[in-house]
Design a protein around this motif. Structure first.
Motif, mmCIF file in Angstrom:
data_model
loop_
_atom_site.group_PDB
_atom_site.id
_atom_site.type_symbol
_atom_site.label_atom_id
_atom_site.label_comp_id
_atom_site.label_asym_id
_atom_site.label_seq_id
_atom_site.Cartn_x
_atom_site.Cartn_y
_atom_site.Cartn_z
ATOM 1 N N VAL A 50 0.834 -1.200 0.000
ATOM 2 C CA VAL A 50 0.000 0.000 0.000
ATOM 3 C C VAL A 50 0.868 1.250 0.000
ATOM 4 N N LYS A 51 1.859 1.279 0.868
ATOM 5 C CA LYS A 51 2.721 2.461 0.971
ATOM 6 C C LYS A 51 3.520 2.678 -0.311
ATOM 7 N N ALA A 52 3.934 1.589 -0.943
ATOM 8 C CA ALA A 52 4.656 1.719 -2.214
ATOM 9 C C ALA A 52 3.746 2.306 -3.291
ATOM 10 N N ALA A 53 2.471 1.884 -3.289
ATOM 11 C CA ALA A 53 1.534 2.391 -4.291
ATOM 12 C C ALA A 53 1.212 3.869 -4.071
ATOM 13 N N LEU A 54 1.290 4.309 -2.814
ATOM 14 C CA LEU A 54 1.030 5.720 -2.511
ATOM 15 C C LEU A 54 2.204 6.619 -2.889
ATOM 16 N N LYS A 55 3.334 6.001 -3.195
ATOM 17 C CA LYS A 55 4.513 6.692 -3.728
ATOM 18 C C LYS A 55 4.987 7.811 -2.801
ATOM 19 N N GLN A 56 5.084 9.023 -3.311
ATOM 20 C CA GLN A 56 5.708 10.108 -2.554
ATOM 21 C C GLN A 56 4.740 10.837 -1.625
ATOM 22 N N ARG A 57 3.527 10.347 -1.495
ATOM 23 C CA ARG A 57 2.590 11.015 -0.605
ATOM 24 C C ARG A 57 3.050 10.911 0.854
ATOM 25 N N ASN A 58 2.670 11.901 1.628
ATOM 26 C CA ASN A 58 2.965 11.900 3.061
ATOM 27 C C ASN A 58 2.016 10.918 3.743
ATOM 28 N N VAL A 59 2.575 9.869 4.353
ATOM 29 C CA VAL A 59 1.758 8.802 4.926
ATOM 30 C C VAL A 59 2.032 8.691 6.423
ATOM 31 N N VAL A 60 0.956 8.651 7.202
ATOM 32 C CA VAL A 60 1.010 8.421 8.642
ATOM 33 C C VAL A 60 0.264 7.128 8.927
ATOM 34 N N GLU A 61 0.755 6.315 9.845
ATOM 35 C CA GLU A 61 0.125 5.040 10.163
ATOM 36 C C GLU A 61 -0.611 5.098 11.497
ATOM 37 N N PHE A 62 -1.744 4.391 11.545
ATOM 38 C CA PHE A 62 -2.466 4.215 12.809
ATOM 39 C C PHE A 62 -2.940 2.770 12.877
ATOM 40 N N GLY A 63 -2.306 1.968 13.720
ATOM 41 C CA GLY A 63 -2.675 0.566 13.874
ATOM 42 C C GLY A 63 -3.387 0.315 15.185
ATOM 43 N N GLY A 64 -3.844 -0.930 15.345
ATOM 44 C CA GLY A 64 -4.449 -1.330 16.609
ATOM 45 C C GLY A 64 -5.957 -1.251 16.669
ATOM 46 N N ILE A 65 -6.631 -1.042 15.522
ATOM 47 C CA ILE A 65 -8.099 -1.051 15.532
ATOM 48 C C ILE A 65 -8.573 -2.479 15.783
ATOM 49 N N GLU A 66 -9.431 -2.641 16.760
ATOM 50 C CA GLU A 66 -9.813 -3.968 17.230
ATOM 51 C C GLU A 66 -10.774 -4.681 16.283
ATOM 52 N N ALA A 67 -10.931 -5.984 16.531
ATOM 53 C CA ALA A 67 -11.879 -6.774 15.734
ATOM 54 C C ALA A 67 -13.300 -6.243 15.890
ATOM 55 N N ASN A 68 -13.604 -5.680 17.049
ATOM 56 C CA ASN A 68 -14.825 -4.900 17.244
ATOM 57 C C ASN A 68 -14.350 -3.496 17.583
ATOM 58 N N PRO A 69 -14.276 -2.615 16.591
ATOM 59 C CA PRO A 69 -13.607 -1.326 16.796
ATOM 60 C C PRO A 69 -14.230 -0.536 17.942
ATOM 61 N N THR A 70 -13.368 -0.028 18.825
ATOM 62 C CA THR A 70 -13.868 0.662 20.004
ATOM 63 C C THR A 70 -13.824 2.171 19.831
ATOM 64 N N TYR A 71 -14.790 2.798 20.433
ATOM 65 C CA TYR A 71 -14.877 4.252 20.453
ATOM 66 C C TYR A 71 -13.595 4.849 21.026
ATOM 67 N N GLU A 72 -13.084 4.207 22.068
ATOM 68 C CA GLU A 72 -11.896 4.729 22.736
ATOM 69 C C GLU A 72 -10.691 4.771 21.792
ATOM 70 N N THR A 73 -10.465 3.694 21.054
ATOM 71 C CA THR A 73 -9.345 3.656 20.112
ATOM 72 C C THR A 73 -9.574 4.606 18.944
ATOM 73 N N LEU A 74 -10.785 4.635 18.445
ATOM 74 C CA LEU A 74 -11.076 5.473 17.279
ATOM 75 C C LEU A 74 -10.950 6.959 17.596
ATOM 76 N N MET A 75 -11.255 7.337 18.818
ATOM 77 C CA MET A 75 -11.088 8.742 19.195
ATOM 78 C C MET A 75 -9.604 9.112 19.249
ATOM 79 N N GLN A 76 -8.744 8.150 19.528
ATOM 80 C CA GLN A 76 -7.302 8.403 19.429
ATOM 81 C C GLN A 76 -6.915 8.695 17.980
ATOM 82 N N ALA A 77 -7.520 7.963 17.054
ATOM 83 C CA ALA A 77 -7.259 8.206 15.631
ATOM 84 C C ALA A 77 -7.757 9.588 15.214
ATOM 85 N N VAL A 78 -8.902 9.994 15.749
ATOM 86 C CA VAL A 78 -9.421 11.334 15.459
ATOM 87 C C VAL A 78 -8.409 12.398 15.875
#
Length: 385
Positions: A50-78
């Motif tokens: 994915v990152k290779a396909a995005l080429k020179q774009r500025n990319v930031v990663e956010f991992g750790g979204i759960e199998a049942n995504p939680t409000y608490e984790t998603l607000m960290q992404a916000v």
């Protein structure tokens, strides 16, 4: 058939090697937040691709979204989106990551408390960030619809929302990305898609033969290909068709102009939050009893389902329905998914907890006729012990 509006703007990019198309799909000047779940996206090489396909774009990663995504984790992404001045989101994963990304897209621009998005079922969402998806686990159809389900751990609440503002701009579907999935996730995906279809099909007839035949064909495809996906994990054609069935199951097409149920899902959500059972496994343990208890209201469609999907048309009406329900249970079991509460160490005390949560979350009038009250929900759960 009921009147309806149908809108689905998602661009589907389907096939092997299609991740390379991200360079054409994502704006060239975008600062991209790539959201994903656990380590599999990285360990399988998908994240690097994915990152290779995005080429020179500025990319930031956010991992750790759960199998049942939680409000608490998603607000960290916000917060990451706001702090990093992100202007495009890219979900890499299955339905949970995509659901979570939809919430991030809406919550980032929402004025007020983002939890209100879930409390209002999305009716208060007026805008959202643009986002796309790279699907690695077909199951929920989230890659081609405007729905999302989010869990708030602190409240033990699992709620959903819908909004036309959170359709993905595009979704990349490469069936080869499913080859490394664990057998458990493949089985869950097949059963999840199956029950998505029945929630829109096993209701009451409204003279909608197009939707009925489409739904029946999708169900037959899952019955045919589901076991093959487990026994032949590198068969590209099998995985490709399953990926497309899962998308079609909840793209909106088969559900337009017909009644919807979703009682099985609402009860299943409470079991997942309370006991951590996989979503697909909760609905697999609910559906057979749901159909049994509600056979009178669903009789005509159950007989149609028995005949057209399973080829059962001999015997009394109750005998035909009994056999169709048993065939459904056997299919889930053949996919390695147990279908009784007791299989997951749940008992009558668990039923009391589930009923209490249904009441607390206002789930007291479920189903296509809103006649599944708490007493009926209890009977359904008891039927599945």
């Amino acid at each position: 058939m009921y009147s309806f509006d149908y809108y689905n703007p998602t661009h589907i990019c389907f096939g092997e090697g299609k991740i390379a198309e991200l360079d054409n799909l994502v704006p060239p000047d975008a600062k991209v937040l790539v959201l994903f779940g656990g380590n599999s996206a990285r360990s399988t090489g998908t994240l690097d691709e994915v990152k290779a396909a995005l080429k020179q774009r500025n990319v930031v990663e956010f991992g750790g979204i759960e199998a049942n995504p939680t409000y608490e984790t998603l607000m960290q992404a916000v917060e990451v989106v706001k702090q990093q001045n992100i202007d495009f989101l890219l979900a890499v994963g299955g339905g949970s990551v995509i659901d979570g990304t939809k919430f991030v897209a809406a919550a980032t621009l929402f004025e007020g408390e983002p939890w209100d998005i879930l409390l209002s079922w999305g009716a208060n969402v007026t805008q959202a960030m643009p986002f796309g998806t790279v699907l690695t686990l077909p199951a929920t159809g989230s890659e081609m619809n405007s729905a999302s389900v989010v869990t708030r751990k602190s409240l033990q609440a699992k709620l959903s929302f819908m909004s036309n503002h959170v359709f993905p701009k595009f979704s990349v579907l490469d069936p080869s990305k499913t080859f490394t999935l664990p057998e458990r996730q493949v089985a869950n995906g097949v059963v999840d898609a199956f029950i998505h279809i029945t929630e829109q099909y096993l209701n009451y007839p409204v003279n909608a033969p197009v939707q009925d035949r489409f739904a029946e064909g999708l169900l037959q495809t899952l019955i045919e290909l589901g076991p093959k996906a487990l026994s032949e994990p590198k068969d590209f054609d099998v995985r490709a068709n399953l990926m497309w069935v899962a998308a079609m199951a909840l793209s909106g097409v088969i559900g337009k102009g017909v009644p919807h149920d979703w009682a099985t899902h609402m009860i299943g959500h409470e079991i997942t939050v309370l006991y951590g059972v996989d979503h697909a496994r909760t609905i697999a343990m609910i559906l057979p009893g749901m159909l049994d208890v509600r056979r009178e209201g669903k009789q005509e469609k159950l007989l149609q389902y028995a005949d057209r999907v399973w080829g059962i048309n001999q015997g009394s009406k109750d005998e035909i329905i009994d056999e169709a329900i048993e065939k459904t249970r056997e299919f889930f079991e053949a996919m390695g998914i147990k279908t009784r509460l007791s299989d997951y160490d749940l008992d009558s005390s668990s039923i009391n907890e589930i009923i209490n949560k249904l009441e607390a979350h206002g789930m007291t009038a479920l189903g296509e006729k809103q006649d599944v009250d708490l007493a009926m929900s209890r009977k359904i759960l008891e039927r599945n012990l």
